[in-house]
Scaffold this motif. Structure first.
Motif, PDB file in Angstrom:
ATOM      1  N   HIS A 148       0.826  -1.209   0.000  1.00 36.24           N
ATOM      2  CA  HIS A 148       0.000   0.000   0.000  1.00 36.24           C
ATOM      3  C   HIS A 148       0.857   1.255   0.000  1.00 36.24           C
ATOM      4  O   HIS A 148       1.542   1.527   0.968  1.00 36.24           O
ATOM      5  CB  HIS A 148      -0.899   0.031   1.238  1.00 36.24           C
ATOM      6  CG  HIS A 148      -1.997  -0.978   1.197  1.00 36.24           C
ATOM      7  ND1 HIS A 148      -2.488  -1.576   2.321  1.00 36.24           N
ATOM      8  CD2 HIS A 148      -2.692  -1.486   0.169  1.00 36.24           C
ATOM      9  CE1 HIS A 148      -3.452  -2.421   1.985  1.00 36.24           C
ATOM     10  NE2 HIS A 148      -3.597  -2.381   0.682  1.00 36.24           N
ATOM     11  N   ALA A 153      -4.828   4.048  -3.832  1.00 35.13           N
ATOM     12  CA  ALA A 153      -6.235   4.076  -4.242  1.00 35.13           C
ATOM     13  C   ALA A 153      -6.873   5.428  -3.991  1.00 35.13           C
ATOM     14  O   ALA A 153      -6.492   6.153  -3.064  1.00 35.13           O
ATOM     15  CB  ALA A 153      -7.006   3.004  -3.483  1.00 35.13           C
ATOM     16  N   PHE A 178     -11.050   7.026  -3.919  1.00 41.06           N
ATOM     17  CA  PHE A 178     -12.381   6.448  -3.763  1.00 41.06           C
ATOM     18  C   PHE A 178     -13.487   7.371  -4.270  1.00 41.06           C
ATOM     19  O   PHE A 178     -13.258   8.512  -4.656  1.00 41.06           O
ATOM     20  CB  PHE A 178     -12.625   6.086  -2.301  1.00 41.06           C
ATOM     21  CG  PHE A 178     -11.596   5.134  -1.758  1.00 41.06           C
ATOM     22  CD1 PHE A 178     -11.673   3.791  -2.049  1.00 41.06           C
ATOM     23  CD2 PHE A 178     -10.539   5.604  -0.991  1.00 41.06           C
ATOM     24  CE1 PHE A 178     -10.719   2.912  -1.559  1.00 41.06           C
ATOM     25  CE2 PHE A 178      -9.578   4.734  -0.495  1.00 41.06           C
ATOM     26  CZ  PHE A 178      -9.673   3.377  -0.781  1.00 41.06           C
ATOM     27  N   ALA A 195     -13.875  10.669   2.347  1.00 39.09           N
ATOM     28  CA  ALA A 195     -12.681   9.821   2.279  1.00 39.09           C
ATOM     29  C   ALA A 195     -11.487  10.432   3.011  1.00 39.09           C
ATOM     30  O   ALA A 195     -10.484   9.764   3.226  1.00 39.09           O
ATOM     31  CB  ALA A 195     -12.306   9.544   0.828  1.00 39.09           C
ATOM     32  N   LEU A 196     -11.583  11.705   3.376  1.00 34.54           N
ATOM     33  CA  LEU A 196     -10.494  12.332   4.125  1.00 34.54           C
ATOM     34  C   LEU A 196     -10.917  12.507   5.578  1.00 34.54           C
ATOM     35  O   LEU A 196     -12.083  12.777   5.874  1.00 34.54           O
ATOM     36  CB  LEU A 196     -10.158  13.703   3.512  1.00 34.54           C
ATOM     37  CG  LEU A 196      -9.446  13.650   2.157  1.00 34.54           C
ATOM     38  CD1 LEU A 196      -9.518  14.994   1.462  1.00 34.54           C
ATOM     39  CD2 LEU A 196      -8.006  13.208   2.321  1.00 34.54           C
ATOM     40  N   ASN A 197      -9.950  12.346   6.471  1.00 37.55           N
ATOM     41  CA  ASN A 197     -10.241  12.448   7.894  1.00 37.55           C
ATOM     42  C   ASN A 197     -10.555  13.893   8.279  1.00 37.55           C
ATOM     43  O   ASN A 197      -9.728  14.783   8.060  1.00 37.55           O
ATOM     44  CB  ASN A 197      -9.037  11.935   8.684  1.00 37.55           C
ATOM     45  CG  ASN A 197      -9.381  11.646  10.129  1.00 37.55           C
ATOM     46  OD1 ASN A 197     -10.193  12.340  10.727  1.00 37.55           O
ATOM     47  ND2 ASN A 197      -8.782  10.621  10.681  1.00 37.55           N
ATOM     48  N   GLU A 222      -1.074  16.863   6.795  1.00 36.70           N
ATOM     49  CA  GLU A 222      -0.742  15.732   7.655  1.00 36.70           C
ATOM     50  C   GLU A 222      -1.147  14.415   6.980  1.00 36.70           C
ATOM     51  O   GLU A 222      -0.426  13.423   7.046  1.00 36.70           O
ATOM     52  CB  GLU A 222      -1.509  15.894   8.968  1.00 36.70           C
ATOM     53  CG  GLU A 222      -0.794  15.351  10.162  1.00 36.70           C
ATOM     54  CD  GLU A 222      -1.469  15.830  11.450  1.00 36.70           C
ATOM     55  OE1 GLU A 222      -1.386  15.102  12.430  1.00 36.70           O
ATOM     56  OE2 GLU A 222      -2.073  16.924  11.450  1.00 36.70           O
ATOM     57  N   GLN A 223      -2.303  14.425   6.330  1.00 41.13           N
ATOM     58  CA  GLN A 223      -2.791  13.197   5.710  1.00 41.13           C
ATOM     59  C   GLN A 223      -2.012  12.849   4.457  1.00 41.13           C
ATOM     60  O   GLN A 223      -1.816  11.673   4.145  1.00 41.13           O
ATOM     61  CB  GLN A 223      -4.277  13.327   5.389  1.00 41.13           C
ATOM     62  CG  GLN A 223      -5.110  13.529   6.635  1.00 41.13           C
ATOM     63  CD  GLN A 223      -6.606  13.497   6.362  1.00 41.13           C
ATOM     64  OE1 GLN A 223      -7.131  12.525   5.847  1.00 41.13           O
ATOM     65  NE2 GLN A 223      -7.288  14.584   6.697  1.00 41.13           N
ATOM     66  N   ILE A 224      -1.569  13.863   3.722  1.00 37.91           N
ATOM     67  CA  ILE A 224      -0.852  13.589   2.482  1.00 37.91           C
ATOM     68  C   ILE A 224       0.523  12.980   2.749  1.00 37.91           C
ATOM     69  O   ILE A 224       0.933  12.020   2.104  1.00 37.91           O
ATOM     70  CB  ILE A 224      -0.696  14.887   1.643  1.00 37.91           C
ATOM     71  CG1 ILE A 224      -2.054  15.349   1.137  1.00 37.91           C
ATOM     72  CG2 ILE A 224       0.239  14.646   0.465  1.00 37.91           C
ATOM     73  CD1 ILE A 224      -1.991  16.534   0.215  1.00 37.91           C
ATOM     74  N   GLU A 246       1.677  11.405   5.359  1.00 41.97           N
ATOM     75  CA  GLU A 246       1.698  10.258   6.265  1.00 41.97           C
ATOM     76  C   GLU A 246       2.328   8.996   5.649  1.00 41.97           C
ATOM     77  O   GLU A 246       3.236   8.393   6.207  1.00 41.97           O
ATOM     78  CB  GLU A 246       0.252   9.979   6.641  1.00 41.97           C
ATOM     79  CG  GLU A 246       0.079   9.097   7.816  1.00 41.97           C
ATOM     80  CD  GLU A 246      -1.359   9.124   8.285  1.00 41.97           C
ATOM     81  OE1 GLU A 246      -2.270   9.235   7.441  1.00 41.97           O
ATOM     82  OE2 GLU A 246      -1.564   9.000   9.494  1.00 41.97           O
ATOM     83  N   SER A 247       1.824   8.651   4.462  1.00 40.69           N
ATOM     84  CA  SER A 247       2.270   7.419   3.824  1.00 40.69           C
ATOM     85  C   SER A 247       3.759   7.489   3.467  1.00 40.69           C
ATOM     86  O   SER A 247       4.519   6.556   3.712  1.00 40.69           O
ATOM     87  CB  SER A 247       1.413   7.211   2.579  1.00 40.69           C
ATOM     88  OG  SER A 247       1.924   6.208   1.783  1.00 40.69           O
ATOM     89  N   MET A 260      -6.892  13.750  -2.767  1.00 34.17           N
ATOM     90  CA  MET A 260      -6.803  12.284  -2.704  1.00 34.17           C
ATOM     91  C   MET A 260      -5.819  11.770  -3.753  1.00 34.17           C
ATOM     92  O   MET A 260      -5.029  10.860  -3.486  1.00 34.17           O
ATOM     93  CB  MET A 260      -8.180  11.650  -2.966  1.00 34.17           C
ATOM     94  CG  MET A 260      -9.162  11.719  -1.821  1.00 34.17           C
ATOM     95  SD  MET A 260      -8.653  10.782  -0.367  1.00 34.17           S
ATOM     96  CE  MET A 260      -8.830   9.098  -0.965  1.00 34.17           C
ATOM     97  N   MET A 309      -2.348  12.513  -2.719  1.00 32.46           N
ATOM     98  CA  MET A 309      -2.006  11.637  -1.605  1.00 32.46           C
ATOM     99  C   MET A 309      -1.631  10.245  -2.116  1.00 32.46           C
ATOM    100  O   MET A 309      -0.670   9.633  -1.650  1.00 32.46           O
ATOM    101  CB  MET A 309      -3.213  11.546  -0.668  1.00 32.46           C
ATOM    102  CG  MET A 309      -2.933  11.019   0.685  1.00 32.46           C
ATOM    103  SD  MET A 309      -4.277  11.499   1.795  1.00 32.46           S
ATOM    104  CE  MET A 309      -5.410  10.186   1.475  1.00 32.46           C
TER     105      MET A 309
END
Lengths: 307, 321
Positions: free
Chosen positions: B88, B94, B96, B102-104, B111-113, B115-116, B164, B167
């Motif tokens: 992943h 992915a 969606f 779909a985003l927190n 922060e979300q982008i 993270e991975s 998304m 991200m």
């Protein structure tokens, strides 16, 4: 944020004022304070004289006004019986009760959050059933029974823990545990249901699709959302705990707020009862306000709505 | 060329009180590096579950089985949790359907982008933010600095879908799965997002598995297409071949559903069958105008050449006639 807090504070003060007025009126209408004070053998004249010296024959609103004026300056009057300042009596006991309340809440949260979370991750597993079982028995078990069982086991049979008083930290262990067990069921169930709801959300699937650890998904993505109602509930529970538990304080012979309130109600010690009423409502109001502020800080959507 | 993703005989069952739902009933799928593969079908045909199977994110209750399911030759059925986590992000990412959810909501977009990227140790926070900035710039979420500090609710649906996408691109995936990425967006935004996806696919040289219910999208985007109905692929092949020489009555009926300016659209009569219990024969037969008795028996797959395969008793040219 400042405007949000300001408006909340104004509402809080209004609520506090209403509580004090209604409480005052109810206490005065609930019985003849002068007759209670004078004792069973007092004559009608003695009661009438006492009523006059205490100012209890003045109109209710006038009495309330002078009480309010004093209270606003931090003077809650003298106890009818102890002949001591109500504030002094309160300050002598609040420390003990606050330690009990805060420790019980911390213990309750420390148990409820992880167990509720685990139950939510694996619904219908043995762990989930155990959590539900613990929650149910915690709710069904009366506090006095639990307290007595603990005293007989840990205090009398094993002699591990002291059974009465509040002299050393060890004295607090059993009362804190009993209080925490009372608070755990609601917290744990709210954590479980809140987490289960959050874990169904699309953004959890997104987080999982990023390959980050499941611990991080749970803690950073799910818990940050599920914790909001838990904070509100904890505030209410701390309010209840700060009011003191008559049962726990009596069983463990702890001289705290709960016992003081209970005795004062029994004896018709009006100034103390009124002051305790104000304290309990003020703590509820302040704690809920605090919870609202923390939630607004954690959830940007609430922050924006309040602007 | 070896395929990135190679799946055959994929089945997904969902046990429930009303019996076991056979949501996906044996599909074959292979996606090569850099190609755009679309799965098209009605709601409930199993196309989203197929995407979730590839992502390893099926609902807990679902049971997956497959004769072969491999990523770059590795058996995905035996992947450990750690192997999935490694997949992943740098391999498969992915986006969606619902950018609104779909985003927190309580974490900033930035922060979300990142993270991975940080989690996969591709670089530190600073490097991650720099890359996030480049990608946001590329997908048109500007000004970057301000956008990184914003929360999802401060953005429109189209912007969130762009976030998304950025991200998903952070770790340079070899395959991007897009599950109805434009369904929840308004029409003009749809076109922009699809165009962007197409461009990015070429720029990054990644494969794209696009799930959609819109044959128009397929025509614009895809190299190859699989038409799904009731948990099976009823027709698959190159887009040019399938759309111009559709051999299955369902594909042809879907094409008739496309609105055109001078012709009224023709809806398909009837509803999708419930996929419980023993399922035999062609599932489309009760809605099909060519249906005959033999359709209740198992239907063999037939080839029209160059990878164009369909499952129907009709000859390849009978539907068009």
């Amino acid at each position: 944020m400042a405007a949000y807090v300001r408006s909340k504070v104004i509402v809080s003060l209004l609520v506090l004022f209403t509580v004090s007025l209604v409480g005052f009126a109810l206490l005065h209408l609930s019985g003849d304070l002068a007759a209670t004070l004078a004792g069973e053998n007092a004559s009608a004249e003695q009661i009438a004289e006492l009523r006059h010296t205490m100012g209890l024959d003045r109109p209710l609103l006038a009495q309330y006004a002078s009480w309010l004026a004093d209270a606003a300056r931090g003077d809650f009057g003298l106890s009818f019986f102890a002949r001591e300042s109500v504030l002094t009596m309160f300050l002598a006991r609040i420390g003990t009760t606050a330690i009990l309340a805060v420790s019980a809440l911390i213990l309750a949260i420390a148990v409820s959050l992880p167990l509720g979370m685990l139950a939510a991750v694996r619904p219908n597993s043995w762990l989930d059933w155990m959590v539900s079982g613990v929650a149910l028995s915690g709710q069904a078990l009366p506090g006095f029974f639990l307290a007595l069982m603990m005293i007989s086991f840990f205090g009398v049979t094993l002699r591990w823990l002291p059974i009465s008083g509040s002299a050393t930290p060890l004295h607090y262990v059993m009362p804190v545990v009993v209080l925490a067990i009372g608070a755990i069921p609601a917290l744990m169930r709210l954590t479980r249901s809140g987490m289960m709801e959050v874990l169904e959300q699309d953004y959890i699937r997104t987080a999982r699709s990023k390959g980050i650890s499941s611990l991080r998904v749970m803690w950073k993505h799910a818990m940050r959302n599920a914790i909001l109602p838990i904070i509100s509930l904890s505030a209410v529970q701390l309010g209840t705990l700060l009011g003191g538990s008559v049962i726990v304080e009596s069983v463990f012979a702890i001289d705290g707020i709960g016992l003081l309130t209970y005795r004062s109600i029994q004896r018709g010690d009006f100034p103390v009862v009124q002051a305790m009423l104000m304290f309990v409502s003020a703590s509820y109001i302040i704690l809920t306000l605090l919870a609202d502020v923390i939630n607004a800080w954690l959830d940007p959507r609430l922050r924006q709505k309040s602007q | 060329m070896t395929a990135l993703l190679d799946i055959s005989g994929l089945k997904v069952d969902v046990p429930g009180r009303a019996g076991t739902l056979h949501a996906i009933r044996g599909i074959d799928l292979s996606i090569g590096a850099g190609e755009c593969f679309t799965i098209v079908g009605e709601s409930g045909c199993g196309k989203s579950l197929t995407a979730m199977s590839v992502l390893g994110l099926l609902p807990r209750a679902a049971i997956l089985s497959a004769e072969r399911m491999s990523w770059k030759g590795q058996d995905m059925r035996r992947f450990s949790r750690r192997q999935w986590a490694n997949l992943h992000g740098p391999e498969i990412a992915a986006i969606f359907q619902e950018p609104m959810t779909a985003l927190n909501p309580v974490l900033t977009v930035g922060e979300q982008i990142i993270e991975s990227f940080v989690h996969h140790r591709l670089g530190n926070r600073k490097a991650a933010l720099a890359r996030a900035g480049e990608l946001l710039e590329r997908v048109g979420v500007v000004p970057v600095e301000r956008r990184l500090a914003q929360y999802p609710h401060e953005m429109s649906g189209g912007l969130r879908q762009r976030v998304m996408i950025a991200m998903a691109l952070m770790c340079q995936p070899k395959l991007m799965i897009a599950d109805e990425p434009t369904t929840a967006l308004d029409v003009t935004t749809q076109v922009e997002i699809l165009k962007l996806l197409k461009e990015l696919q070429a720029e990054m040289g990644m494969a794209l598995l696009l799930i959609t219910h819109d044959l128009g999208v397929v025509a614009h985007m895809a190299d190859r297409v699989a038409v799904m109905y009731a948990g099976q692929i009823v027709e698959t092949g190159s887009v040019a071949s399938v759309l111009t020489r559709s051999a299955h009555p369902y594909t042809s009926a879907l094409l008739d559903c496309l609105p055109t300016r001078d012709q009224p659209l023709t809806p398909i009569p009837g509803v999708v069958p419930a996929l419980f219990g023993e399922l035999e024969g062609c599932m489309f037969r009760n809605r099909c105008r060519f249906a005959r008795e033999a359709c209740a028996d198992p239907v063999p797959a037939r080839s029209v050449g160059e990878g164009h395969v369909y499952r129907c008793l009709l000859e390849a040219n009978e539907v068009a006639a």
